[in-house]
Design a protein around this motif. Structure first.
Motif, PDB file in Angstrom:
ATOM      1  N   PHE A   1       5.325  59.450 109.044  1.00 47.89           N
ATOM      2  CA  PHE A   1       5.307  59.148 107.570  1.00 47.89           C
ATOM      3  C   PHE A   1       4.353  59.801 106.433  1.00 47.89           C
ATOM      4  CE2 PHE A   1       9.661  57.947 109.362  1.00 47.89           C
ATOM      5  CZ  PHE A   1      11.332  58.590 108.712  1.00 47.89           C
ATOM      6  N   PRO A   2       3.729  59.065 106.812  1.00 47.95           N
ATOM      7  CA  PRO A   2       2.102  59.614 105.715  1.00 47.95           C
ATOM      8  C   PRO A   2       2.041  60.657 106.088  1.00 47.95           C
ATOM      9  CG  PRO A   2       1.815  57.097 106.657  1.00 47.95           C
ATOM     10  CD  PRO A   2       3.105  57.606 106.738  1.00 47.95           C
ATOM     11  N   MET A   3       1.880  60.848 107.542  1.00 46.93           N
ATOM     12  CA  MET A   3       1.132  62.183 108.126  1.00 46.93           C
ATOM     13  C   MET A   3       1.931  63.320 107.948  1.00 46.93           C
ATOM     14  SD  MET A   3      -0.192  60.866 112.154  1.00 46.93           S
ATOM     15  CE  MET A   3       0.838  59.671 112.673  1.00 46.93           C
ATOM     16  N   ILE A   4       2.904  63.318 108.039  1.00 45.67           N
ATOM     17  CA  ILE A   4       4.082  64.649 107.996  1.00 45.67           C
ATOM     18  C   ILE A   4       4.536  64.708 106.284  1.00 45.67           C
ATOM     19  CG2 ILE A   4       6.782  65.126 107.355  1.00 45.67           C
ATOM     20  CD1 ILE A   4       7.071  63.223 109.861  1.00 45.67           C
ATOM     21  N   ARG A   5       3.939  63.992 105.464  1.00 47.44           N
ATOM     22  CA  ARG A   5       3.946  63.780 103.844  1.00 47.44           C
ATOM     23  C   ARG A   5       2.672  64.784 103.977  1.00 47.44           C
ATOM     24  NH1 ARG A   5       5.565  57.930 103.219  1.00 47.44           N
ATOM     25  NH2 ARG A   5       7.854  58.018 104.088  1.00 47.44           N
ATOM     26  N   GLU A   6       1.695  64.829 104.478  1.00 46.26           N
ATOM     27  CA  GLU A   6       0.528  65.383 104.334  1.00 46.26           C
ATOM     28  C   GLU A   6       0.235  66.878 105.201  1.00 46.26           C
ATOM     29  OE1 GLU A   6      -3.085  63.453 106.000  1.00 46.26           O
ATOM     30  OE2 GLU A   6      -3.888  65.009 106.428  1.00 46.26           O
ATOM     31  N   LYS A   7       0.732  66.807 106.074  1.00 43.98           N
ATOM     32  CA  LYS A   7       0.890  68.385 107.076  1.00 43.98           C
ATOM     33  C   LYS A   7       2.075  69.040 105.785  1.00 43.98           C
ATOM     34  CE  LYS A   7      -1.710  67.816 110.466  1.00 43.98           C
ATOM     35  NZ  LYS A   7      -2.105  68.220 110.711  1.00 43.98           N
TER      36      LYS A   7
ATOM     37  N   LYS B   1      -0.676  65.833 115.932  1.00 40.96           N
ATOM     38  CA  LYS B   1       0.599  66.719 116.853  1.00 40.96           C
ATOM     39  C   LYS B   1       1.551  66.976 116.161  1.00 40.96           C
ATOM     40  CE  LYS B   1      -0.658  70.120 118.466  1.00 40.96           C
ATOM     41  NZ  LYS B   1      -1.702  71.419 118.807  1.00 40.96           N
ATOM     42  N   GLU B   2       2.420  65.688 116.323  1.00 40.82           N
ATOM     43  CA  GLU B   2       3.759  66.002 115.737  1.00 40.82           C
ATOM     44  C   GLU B   2       4.152  65.942 114.311  1.00 40.82           C
ATOM     45  OE1 GLU B   2       6.103  65.503 118.186  1.00 40.82           O
ATOM     46  OE2 GLU B   2       7.948  65.350 117.228  1.00 40.82           O
ATOM     47  N   ALA B   3       3.232  65.009 113.661  1.00 39.52           N
ATOM     48  CA  ALA B   3       3.180  65.321 112.305  1.00 39.52           C
ATOM     49  C   ALA B   3       2.991  66.941 111.793  1.00 39.52           C
ATOM     50  CB  ALA B   3       1.921  64.101 111.842  1.00 39.52           C
ATOM     51  N   ASP B   4       1.775  67.335 112.836  1.00 38.55           N
ATOM     52  CA  ASP B   4       1.794  68.575 112.559  1.00 38.55           C
ATOM     53  C   ASP B   4       2.929  69.828 112.693  1.00 38.55           C
ATOM     54  OD1 ASP B   4      -0.715  71.030 111.582  1.00 38.55           O
ATOM     55  OD2 ASP B   4       0.129  71.682 113.572  1.00 38.55           O
ATOM     56  N   TYR B   5       3.499  69.816 114.024  1.00 39.50           N
ATOM     57  CA  TYR B   5       4.803  69.896 114.084  1.00 39.50           C
ATOM     58  C   TYR B   5       5.654  70.416 112.767  1.00 39.50           C
ATOM     59  CZ  TYR B   5       3.064  70.719 119.391  1.00 39.50           C
ATOM     60  OH  TYR B   5       2.252  71.101 119.738  1.00 39.50           O
ATOM     61  N   ILE B   6       5.870  69.069 112.426  1.00 38.33           N
ATOM     62  CA  ILE B   6       6.957  68.611 111.558  1.00 38.33           C
ATOM     63  C   ILE B   6       6.741  68.584 110.137  1.00 38.33           C
ATOM     64  CG2 ILE B   6       8.422  66.077 110.621  1.00 38.33           C
ATOM     65  CD1 ILE B   6       8.269  65.097 113.871  1.00 38.33           C
ATOM     66  N   GLY B   7       5.163  69.001 110.265  1.00 41.20           N
ATOM     67  CA  GLY B   7       5.151  69.260 108.849  1.00 41.20           C
ATOM     68  C   GLY B   7       5.439  71.192 108.317  1.00 41.20           C
ATOM     69  N   LYS B   8       5.102  71.448 109.675  1.00 40.74           N
ATOM     70  CA  LYS B   8       5.085  72.795 109.603  1.00 40.74           C
ATOM     71  C   LYS B   8       6.867  73.144 109.565  1.00 40.74           C
ATOM     72  CE  LYS B   8       1.663  75.253 112.271  1.00 40.74           C
ATOM     73  NZ  LYS B   8       0.554  74.642 113.392  1.00 40.74           N
ATOM     74  N   ALA B   9       7.607  72.532 110.284  1.00 40.93           N
ATOM     75  CA  ALA B   9       9.006  73.282 110.426  1.00 40.93           C
ATOM     76  C   ALA B   9       8.992  72.746 108.873  1.00 40.93           C
ATOM     77  CB  ALA B   9       9.596  72.265 111.042  1.00 40.93           C
ATOM     78  N   ILE B  10       8.748  71.535 108.262  1.00 42.16           N
ATOM     79  CA  ILE B  10       9.335  70.904 107.225  1.00 42.16           C
ATOM     80  C   ILE B  10       9.049  71.798 105.647  1.00 42.16           C
ATOM     81  CG2 ILE B  10       9.300  69.826 105.176  1.00 42.16           C
ATOM     82  CD1 ILE B  10       9.719  67.519 107.190  1.00 42.16           C
ATOM     83  N   MET B  11       8.288  72.752 106.208  1.00 37.16           N
ATOM     84  CA  MET B  11       7.429  73.561 105.100  1.00 37.16           C
ATOM     85  C   MET B  11       8.500  74.792 105.020  1.00 37.16           C
ATOM     86  SD  MET B  11       6.180  76.756 104.944  1.00 37.16           S
ATOM     87  CE  MET B  11       5.171  77.688 103.652  1.00 37.16           C
ATOM     88  N   GLN B  12       8.618  75.235 106.273  1.00 39.99           N
ATOM     89  CA  GLN B  12       9.806  76.304 106.429  1.00 39.99           C
ATOM     90  C   GLN B  12      10.922  76.060 106.102  1.00 39.99           C
ATOM     91  OE1 GLN B  12       8.844  78.707 109.554  1.00 39.99           O
ATOM     92  NE2 GLN B  12       7.442  77.377 110.728  1.00 39.99           N
TER      93      GLN B  12
END
Lengths: 287, 287
Positions: A239-245, A205-216
């Motif tokens: 980190f790997p989860m954030i990259r994927e998200k 879930k945390e990686a999902d939030y961070i990935g959404k923000a990084i996309m923006q």
């Protein structure tokens, strides 16, 4: 040797350092952040032992960063009520050296650009995920400020939490900081993040939030590299989860050669916690 | 008189103009955007009647804007397949004057900064809401590019449409462009926007999307002024609604003196549709 002073001014502690213009730190200490009347004398005492040529400060905000303004270095409305209207320039009472101020995240960003993972690049963003969330932006060779300074940790995120968690930001609940900071994790799951390390769902879930923000942030700033620091980012499996998200939310829309090498595109800070204080030293030496 | 050429290069038409270095337009025309082989000769013919000293182009993207790159002015992956890999520099076959290229929204932004509502300011964002959505950013006196250029029309927006509309962006549905562009309005309600002018709910919703996005741009860029253009923004009643929504989503977190004067903070473009071509003229004259 020419020496400079640096302050990484946070809400709970101030990191102080004296170093040279290559960010070699000669002496460092920490003082607890209390009221300015209690905290500033400790800072002045620390620096008084050295013959420094300037001070660089990476400070919590909101803070005036317009060098042409009489309010340069003055803190604005903050929940840290003792510090409202405090002026970093006045605090040092007209020293015979420059006092250079930027935000805490911009200091960390320029630290990484000068000495860490952003070396040689012109477009880097630094994101801290800890007690709060902030973004330092280095764009085309300059730190980005705009009129005041960005507060990009407060962008709104689309979420659909089936457990009803809505975020804890007192201003706009479901902003990035309100959903994904350390205190938000604690509020969401009822335990400190350190006690949740084995719970994979928490970090997905945390990686999902961070990935959404990084996309923006990629859409808004077009960075060559994204560097992550702050307490929550010590959880390396993020980190790997954030990259994927991030890739999943971008869905191929922006697809640079940098984004084809995600292990280098989204990376932990290279200075291992010293990015803020070394960035502040650099700001001092640059003047 | 020293004259310059300007091109506002869009997906359906190219606006061409010749003017002086104060953006006085001497002659202007439009040509339909077909393939490069069909379109470029028309453009060259138009400019050949004048003794121009440079050309400025505000172009659709993605496009390489790095002046030090051999690919400067080259278009990347775009749904306009005929234009993939097209180079604006090669198109003019080494003329003896500079060809300066920026994004369509950056050209419009610098047009407004130089001649329109952004005059005298250092930090302005220009948002176009029309067939697509894009953002031009002028920060501390420079147009922002980052590595490539921002694509800030594609930030994700939190939405909760009880009618099930999810957005039409082929990459990420519920991004700002996918929810709020002209074609998104048409897809959402089954009619062109022009046929929905009396339906207040449509425009409340539209203002809600735009206000949510502007709140995020304020967090990301810290602008002194936000200027809106594009076809959808001809619906003037949107402006008071957008101002209210922006304040509501910001909820007092950032509260500058500019934001206490919302009628001036969020404003229609001053150049009434000529911001892009006049901005391109300015880019040409600045060289």
């Amino acid at each position: 040797m020419i020496m400079f002073g640096a302050i990484e001014a946070g809400g709970t502690k101030m990191v102080l350092a004296v170093g040279d213009n290559s960010a070699n730190i000669i002496k460092t200490t920490e003082v607890e952040t209390r009221t300015p009347d209690e905290t500033i004398p400790d800072i002045i005492k620390f620096f008084s032992e050295f013959d420094i040529e300037g001070i660089g400060i990476g400070a919590f905000g909101p803070i005036c960063l317009d060098r042409s303004s009489v309010n340069y270095g003055r803190i604005g409305k903050t929940p840290k009520l003792d510090w409202v209207d405090f002026s970093w320039i006045e605090a040092f009472d007209n020293p015979d050296y420059p006092v250079v101020i930027d935000t805490d995240v911009n200091a960390a960003c320029i630290g990484e650009v000068t000495y860490g993972k952003g070396r040689g690049l012109k477009n880097v963003i630094y994101i801290t995920v800890g007690t709060g969330i902030g973004v330092g932006v280095y764009s085309e060779g300059n730190l980005l400020h705009g009129m005041q300074h960005p507060e990009a940790g407060h962008i709104l995120l689309p979420v659909n939490n089936d457990d009803g968690f809505e975020g804890i930001c007192p201003y706009h609940k479901n902003c990035f900081e309100g959903l994904a900071s350390g205190p938000a994790i604690q509020a969401h799951y009822g335990k400190k993040a350190q006690l949740l390390l084995d719970e994979d769902e928490v970090w997905q879930k945390e990686a999902d939030y961070i990935g959404k923000a990084i996309m923006q942030y990629i859409c808004c700033y077009s960075p060559e590299k994204i560097i992550l620091g702050g307490g929550v980012m010590h959880v390396e499996k993020l980190f790997p989860m954030i990259r994927e998200k991030t890739l999943s939310y971008m869905n191929g829309y922006i697809d640079t050669k940098q984004m084809q090498d995600m292990d280098n595109y989204i990376t932990p800070a290279g200075l291992k916690g010293e990015q803020g204080i070394k960035g502040a030293l650099y700001l001092a030496s640059r003047g």
